[in-house]
Design a protein around this motif. Sequence first.
Motif, PDB file in Angstrom:
ATOM      1  N   VAL A 153       0.651  -1.003   0.237  1.00 46.45           N
ATOM      2  CA  VAL A 153       0.167   0.009   0.088  1.00 46.45           C
ATOM      3  C   VAL A 153       0.974   1.314  -0.187  1.00 46.45           C
ATOM      4  O   VAL A 153       0.476   2.255  -0.557  1.00 46.45           O
ATOM      5  CB  VAL A 153      -1.003   0.009   1.100  1.00 46.45           C
ATOM      6  CG1 VAL A 153      -1.852   1.224   1.187  1.00 46.45           C
ATOM      7  CG2 VAL A 153      -2.059  -1.202   1.102  1.00 46.45           C
ATOM      8  N   SER A 154       2.067   1.279   0.546  1.00 43.02           N
ATOM      9  CA  SER A 154       2.994   2.471   0.646  1.00 43.02           C
ATOM     10  C   SER A 154       3.584   2.599  -0.785  1.00 43.02           C
ATOM     11  O   SER A 154       3.899   3.971  -0.558  1.00 43.02           O
ATOM     12  CB  SER A 154       3.981   2.111   1.834  1.00 43.02           C
ATOM     13  OG  SER A 154       4.917   0.941   1.132  1.00 43.02           O
ATOM     14  N   GLN A 155       3.591   1.880  -1.874  1.00 47.06           N
ATOM     15  CA  GLN A 155       3.915   2.081  -2.855  1.00 47.06           C
ATOM     16  C   GLN A 155       2.849   2.640  -3.995  1.00 47.06           C
ATOM     17  O   GLN A 155       3.201   2.927  -5.228  1.00 47.06           O
ATOM     18  CB  GLN A 155       4.607   0.808  -3.501  1.00 47.06           C
ATOM     19  CG  GLN A 155       5.757   0.594  -2.514  1.00 47.06           C
ATOM     20  CD  GLN A 155       6.519   1.566  -2.642  1.00 47.06           C
ATOM     21  OE1 GLN A 155       7.287   1.887  -3.668  1.00 47.06           O
ATOM     22  NE2 GLN A 155       7.206   1.763  -1.457  1.00 47.06           N
ATOM     23  N   ARG A 156       1.566   2.850  -3.435  1.00 48.83           N
ATOM     24  CA  ARG A 156       0.721   3.371  -4.373  1.00 48.83           C
ATOM     25  C   ARG A 156       0.826   4.839  -4.560  1.00 48.83           C
ATOM     26  O   ARG A 156       0.856   5.740  -3.773  1.00 48.83           O
ATOM     27  CB  ARG A 156      -0.969   3.153  -3.582  1.00 48.83           C
ATOM     28  CG  ARG A 156      -1.358   1.846  -3.347  1.00 48.83           C
ATOM     29  CD  ARG A 156      -2.742   1.424  -2.810  1.00 48.83           C
ATOM     30  NE  ARG A 156      -3.024   0.085  -2.786  1.00 48.83           N
ATOM     31  CZ  ARG A 156      -3.856  -0.545  -1.984  1.00 48.83           C
ATOM     32  NH1 ARG A 156      -4.906   0.651  -1.535  1.00 48.83           N
ATOM     33  NH2 ARG A 156      -4.389  -1.680  -2.140  1.00 48.83           N
ATOM     34  N   ASN A 157       0.624   5.238  -5.984  1.00 45.31           N
ATOM     35  CA  ASN A 157       0.677   6.391  -6.291  1.00 45.31           C
ATOM     36  C   ASN A 157      -0.755   6.814  -6.945  1.00 45.31           C
ATOM     37  O   ASN A 157      -1.052   6.466  -8.143  1.00 45.31           O
ATOM     38  CB  ASN A 157       1.833   6.818  -7.622  1.00 45.31           C
ATOM     39  CG  ASN A 157       2.031   8.048  -7.940  1.00 45.31           C
ATOM     40  OD1 ASN A 157       0.995   8.972  -7.517  1.00 45.31           O
ATOM     41  ND2 ASN A 157       3.185   8.381  -8.441  1.00 45.31           N
TER      42      ASN A 157
END
Length: 358
Positions: A153-157
């Motif tokens: 989730v931390s890599q969602r842009n």
Amino acid sequence: MKTEVAINGADLGGSLPVENVQELASNCSKEIPHRYIRPEIILDEISTDDSLQVPVIDMEKLATSHSKYQNEMAKLHQACNEWGFFQLVNHGASMVIEKMKVVTEDFFKLPLQQKMACAQEPNRIEGYGQAFVVSEDQKLDWGDMLFLNSLPVSQRNMRFWPNSPTSFRSTLDEYSLQIHKVCMSLFKLIELNLGLEPGKLCSIYQDGTQGIRMNYYPPCRQSDKVIGLSPHSDGTGLTLLVQVNDVQGLQIKKSNTWLPIKPIPGAIIVNIGDLLEIMSNGEYRSIEHRAVVDFQIERLSIAAFHIAHLTAKIGPLPELVKENGAQYKALGFEEYVRLMLSSKLDGKSQLDHMRTNN
């Protein structure tokens, strides 16, 4: 962290901008632009044997220890070893799949200007556009895509996540997590079939990268001269594909013949990727596949790609390197992703770079 920035696509290889195929198809006269014409497909042999189909695996049978279902594990092993593809039924994700189909169709129905709000940026794979276009003279695929990094989730842009339809983001969030859950259940079963200690594969993929690609293949008056998606194997561990509508188009290469896949309603089509072939030291093999287009009707699909976590070392698992030695090289995660994203789709050529001389 450098790798975390890199996985979003920067400096690892993106796609050159090309014309929107959905728009091109709607305005197209009888002549197809030459970059889409693929004369080589005329010579391709396509199977007409309706009885030849990829294995069907029942997830409910895999989830029980009842003796009468024990052969389902053997079927799964055979599917991974001999086919590289199977259809998964009774997977428990039907409700969210149906919701995801609706928002995918609704997105591609939007006017081009609205879809372009999610357009790819230079040297990035994420967003609305095309993938693996690396040269100005390269032959092009007859299709558009929306590709999004969904996990971790931390890599969602969110810059690339559509605001319309309004339920798109919440539906994709739910879909992403549910499909990941199904995928991890499969990795646990694959561990058993490969004779690995529990958690060996799951620890590599549990916090790994998931990318979701929504595909739109417009109809084409000269569908026998174009390809929706060029022949390739996936650079993933596992890919889970959902057919959005009833139009067939997926074909796999079996014994040098293209075999059309007939999707079972409600099934998830699962395929082994290059990454799992490498980690299994060739015990399980990825398989070349492609998408063809229909003469009259558009085709849509949703592919969820599952790759190892950002700090993983990519190479054969030591437990599976037997007397023949390692059949594939070891690479760092970032180097592997760079190789995967910076090349055009061309059979299993990307995996060939990883082979040793043994």
